[in-house]
Scaffold this active site. Structure first.
Site, mmCIF file in Angstrom:
data_model
loop_
_atom_site.group_PDB
_atom_site.id
_atom_site.type_symbol
_atom_site.label_atom_id
_atom_site.label_comp_id
_atom_site.label_asym_id
_atom_site.label_seq_id
_atom_site.Cartn_x
_atom_site.Cartn_y
_atom_site.Cartn_z
ATOM 1 N N HIS A 17 -1.534 -12.298 0.249
ATOM 2 C CA HIS A 17 -0.235 -12.786 0.742
ATOM 3 C C HIS A 17 0.036 -14.197 0.221
ATOM 4 O O HIS A 17 1.145 -14.488 -0.242
ATOM 5 C CB HIS A 17 -0.225 -12.844 2.285
ATOM 6 N N ARG A 91 0.973 -3.802 -4.550
ATOM 7 C CA ARG A 91 -0.398 -3.625 -5.035
ATOM 8 C C ARG A 91 -0.545 -2.350 -5.845
ATOM 9 O O ARG A 91 -1.331 -2.287 -6.774
ATOM 10 C CB ARG A 91 -1.380 -3.576 -3.849
ATOM 11 N N SER A 128 -4.805 -6.730 5.154
ATOM 12 C CA SER A 128 -5.203 -7.318 6.436
ATOM 13 C C SER A 128 -6.089 -6.354 7.207
ATOM 14 O O SER A 128 -7.125 -6.745 7.762
ATOM 15 C CB SER A 128 -3.967 -7.646 7.283
#
Ligand code: PNS
Length: 158
Positions: A17, A91, A128
């Site tokens: 991020h 991604r 995350s």
């Protein structure tokens, strides 16, 4: 003045991020990192306020970045602040499949454009949720998540 919003749940922020925030901040006068979610509802590892604090603490060197939160439709925030661009990291094709309908819906609802930034190859597999799982069971995510965030995760799981 050009303004872009980087929205997400950021539970918690990762180095992937951060890389997107930094690159966005090089191309826009102002970048707002927008933590989405309802502050009144406890879901996720960190509260909305904690997520914001963790992001603030690791972005002090980016002068044109601010952190905010929003519990409603993203387009209501961008319209209210006259923001025309959302920035998302991509991604893989999995992200593309997830992001495309949201980008199209947001554009239909308000005209806001979504700009996609290709994730640095170093962070292509970082999420995350994966980092939380690794830390929960005692694994090492150094280099993938800021050290202060790793410490905060360890504290939560202790
Ligand atoms: O990091 P995430 O969890 O993948 O981010 C997804 C997020 C927060 C950007 C998305 O869920 C969102 O935009 N939430 C705000 C509510 C909203 O506007 N939903 C409609 C999207 S088309």
């Amino acid at each position: 003045m050009s303004i872009a919003v980087c929205p997400g749940s950021f539970d918690p922020v990762t180095n992937g991020h951060l890389d997107i925030f930094r690159r966005a901040a090089e191309h826009f006068d102002q970048v707002t990192v927008l933590v989405t979610g309802n502050p009144a509802k406890t879901s996720g590892l960190f509260s909305i306020e904690e997520r914001k604090e963790l992001i603030r603490a690791v972005t002090t060197d980016i002068p044109n970045l601010t952190v905010d939160h929003w519990g409603g439709l993203l387009v209501d925030y961008t319209t209210a602040h006259n923001i025309k661009v959302l920035i998302k990291g991509l991604r893989s094709s999995l992200d593309y499949d997830y992001e495309l309908p949201m980008a199209q819906m947001n554009r239909r609802l308000s005209g806001v454009e979504t700009f996609f930034v290709m994730t640095d190859e170093k962070f292509g597999y970082v999420s995350s949720s994966l980092c939380k799982e690794v830390v929960k069971y005692g694994g090492d995510v150094s280099g993938l998540v800021p050290e202060s965030v790793i410490a905060a995760m360890r504290e939560k799981f202790a």
